[in-house]
Design a protein around this motif. Structure first.
Motif, PDB file in Angstrom:
ATOM      1  N   GLN A  93       0.917  -1.401   0.028  1.00 33.80           N
ATOM      2  CA  GLN A  93      -0.046  -0.066  -0.057  1.00 33.80           C
ATOM      3  C   GLN A  93       0.880   1.234   0.067  1.00 33.80           C
ATOM      4  OE1 GLN A  93      -3.472   0.469  -0.317  1.00 33.80           O
ATOM      5  NE2 GLN A  93      -3.065  -1.899  -0.876  1.00 33.80           N
ATOM      6  N   PHE A  94       2.034   1.229   0.826  1.00 28.07           N
ATOM      7  CA  PHE A  94       2.842   2.433   0.832  1.00 28.07           C
ATOM      8  C   PHE A  94       3.342   2.542  -0.670  1.00 28.07           C
ATOM      9  CE2 PHE A  94       7.013   4.307   1.087  1.00 28.07           C
ATOM     10  CZ  PHE A  94       6.476   5.445   1.681  1.00 28.07           C
ATOM     11  N   ALA A  95       3.890   1.649  -1.222  1.00 25.87           N
ATOM     12  CA  ALA A  95       4.497   1.808  -2.601  1.00 25.87           C
ATOM     13  C   ALA A  95       3.372   2.233  -3.554  1.00 25.87           C
ATOM     14  CB  ALA A  95       4.893   0.413  -3.262  1.00 25.87           C
ATOM     15  N   LYS A  96       2.040   1.919  -3.338  1.00 29.07           N
ATOM     16  CA  LYS A  96       1.011   2.364  -4.193  1.00 29.07           C
ATOM     17  C   LYS A  96       0.937   3.856  -4.286  1.00 29.07           C
ATOM     18  CE  LYS A  96      -3.658   1.257  -5.598  1.00 29.07           C
ATOM     19  NZ  LYS A  96      -4.845   0.388  -5.495  1.00 29.07           N
ATOM     20  N   TYR A 102       5.935  -1.791  -6.311  1.00 33.08           N
ATOM     21  CA  TYR A 102       6.180  -2.663  -5.222  1.00 33.08           C
ATOM     22  C   TYR A 102       7.524  -3.647  -5.208  1.00 33.08           C
ATOM     23  CZ  TYR A 102       4.849  -6.357  -2.380  1.00 33.08           C
ATOM     24  OH  TYR A 102       4.542  -7.400  -1.348  1.00 33.08           O
ATOM     25  N   THR A 103       7.799  -4.155  -6.170  1.00 29.58           N
ATOM     26  CA  THR A 103       8.769  -5.047  -6.363  1.00 29.58           C
ATOM     27  C   THR A 103      10.317  -4.518  -5.959  1.00 29.58           C
ATOM     28  OG1 THR A 103       7.585  -6.466  -7.765  1.00 29.58           O
ATOM     29  CG2 THR A 103      10.020  -6.756  -7.528  1.00 29.58           C
ATOM     30  N   LEU A 104      10.412  -3.219  -6.521  1.00 31.05           N
ATOM     31  CA  LEU A 104      11.425  -2.550  -6.337  1.00 31.05           C
ATOM     32  C   LEU A 104      11.724  -1.988  -5.033  1.00 31.05           C
ATOM     33  CD1 LEU A 104      14.179  -1.169  -7.343  1.00 31.05           C
ATOM     34  CD2 LEU A 104      12.681   0.884  -7.859  1.00 31.05           C
ATOM     35  N   LEU A 105      10.601  -1.625  -4.309  1.00 34.46           N
ATOM     36  CA  LEU A 105      10.828  -1.343  -2.805  1.00 34.46           C
ATOM     37  C   LEU A 105      10.864  -2.634  -2.145  1.00 34.46           C
ATOM     38  CD1 LEU A 105      10.316   0.754  -0.398  1.00 34.46           C
ATOM     39  CD2 LEU A 105       7.837   0.279  -0.654  1.00 34.46           C
ATOM     40  N   SER A 106      10.486  -3.751  -2.365  1.00 30.92           N
ATOM     41  CA  SER A 106      10.560  -4.732  -1.564  1.00 30.92           C
ATOM     42  C   SER A 106      12.030  -5.339  -1.628  1.00 30.92           C
ATOM     43  CB  SER A 106       9.675  -6.032  -2.177  1.00 30.92           C
ATOM     44  OG  SER A 106       8.277  -5.795  -1.946  1.00 30.92           O
ATOM     45  N   HIS A 128       7.331  10.435   5.652  1.00 30.30           N
ATOM     46  CA  HIS A 128       7.060  11.876   6.286  1.00 30.30           C
ATOM     47  C   HIS A 128       5.468  12.252   6.026  1.00 30.30           C
ATOM     48  CE1 HIS A 128      11.657  12.636   6.847  1.00 30.30           C
ATOM     49  NE2 HIS A 128      11.031  11.668   7.520  1.00 30.30           N
ATOM     50  N   ASN A 129       5.362  12.354   4.756  1.00 25.04           N
ATOM     51  CA  ASN A 129       3.776  12.842   4.313  1.00 25.04           C
ATOM     52  C   ASN A 129       2.680  11.752   4.868  1.00 25.04           C
ATOM     53  OD1 ASN A 129       4.753  14.952   2.704  1.00 25.04           O
ATOM     54  ND2 ASN A 129       4.678  13.516   0.933  1.00 25.04           N
ATOM     55  N   LEU A 130       3.110  10.405   5.088  1.00 28.14           N
ATOM     56  CA  LEU A 130       1.986   9.535   5.779  1.00 28.14           C
ATOM     57  C   LEU A 130       1.902   9.991   7.201  1.00 28.14           C
ATOM     58  CD1 LEU A 130       0.371   7.012   5.575  1.00 28.14           C
ATOM     59  CD2 LEU A 130       2.469   5.683   6.116  1.00 28.14           C
TER      60      LEU A 130
END
Length: 137
Positions: A93-96, A102-106, A128-130
């Motif tokens: 969800q964060f990646a989105k 998502y795969t890169l962040l993982s 930070h925005n979150l």
């Protein structure tokens, strides 16, 4: 030949039992798709390839028995350390939300890839925005 005969999850880890009565495990952090899956999704697996692998059709994940003979990854980048420190963050969800693959962040989180300084800053700004949105609740 070693074959997987059973799997289970406990304390943030995936365990397998082999036909040679070995019990092997890895941290779920090393398998981000499983880490972010629900218990129900994790329970829907098949042992495939004559016991050499595990397949989750519903989340499109495969793990070969050889993965259990590797050490847990070392989290030597800032993004990995952040997400390991906050396992309650839903990586998918964060990646989105921030618009990163998502795969890169993982891969950043499991240590198989290192983010550039610019990518670290981009991800931290997203966090930070979150955080700022959460403060308004």
């Amino acid at each position: 030949m070693k074959k997987i005969i059973d799997i289970w999850f406990k304390d943030g880890r995936i365990f397998v039992k082999t036909n040679l009565n070995e019990t092997l495990s890895r941290s779920l952090i090393d398998f981000p798709i499983l880490l972010n899956a629900t218990n129900a999704e994790r329970a829907e697996y098949r042992i495939v390839h004559e016991g050499e692998a595990i397949r989750w059709d519903n989340i499109d994940e495969d793990i070969h028995i050889s993965s259990f003979y590797r050490p847990d990854n070392h989290y030597d980048n800032e993004i990995a350390k952040i997400f390991v420190s906050f396992p309650q963050l839903n990586v998918k969800q964060f990646a989105k939300i921030v618009g990163i693959n998502y795969t890169l962040l993982s891969n950043y989180i499991n240590g198989s890839k290192k983010p550039s300084p610019q990518k670290v800053q981009f991800i931290k700004e997203g966090l930070h925005n979150l955080g700022n949105k959460l403060l308004t609740v």
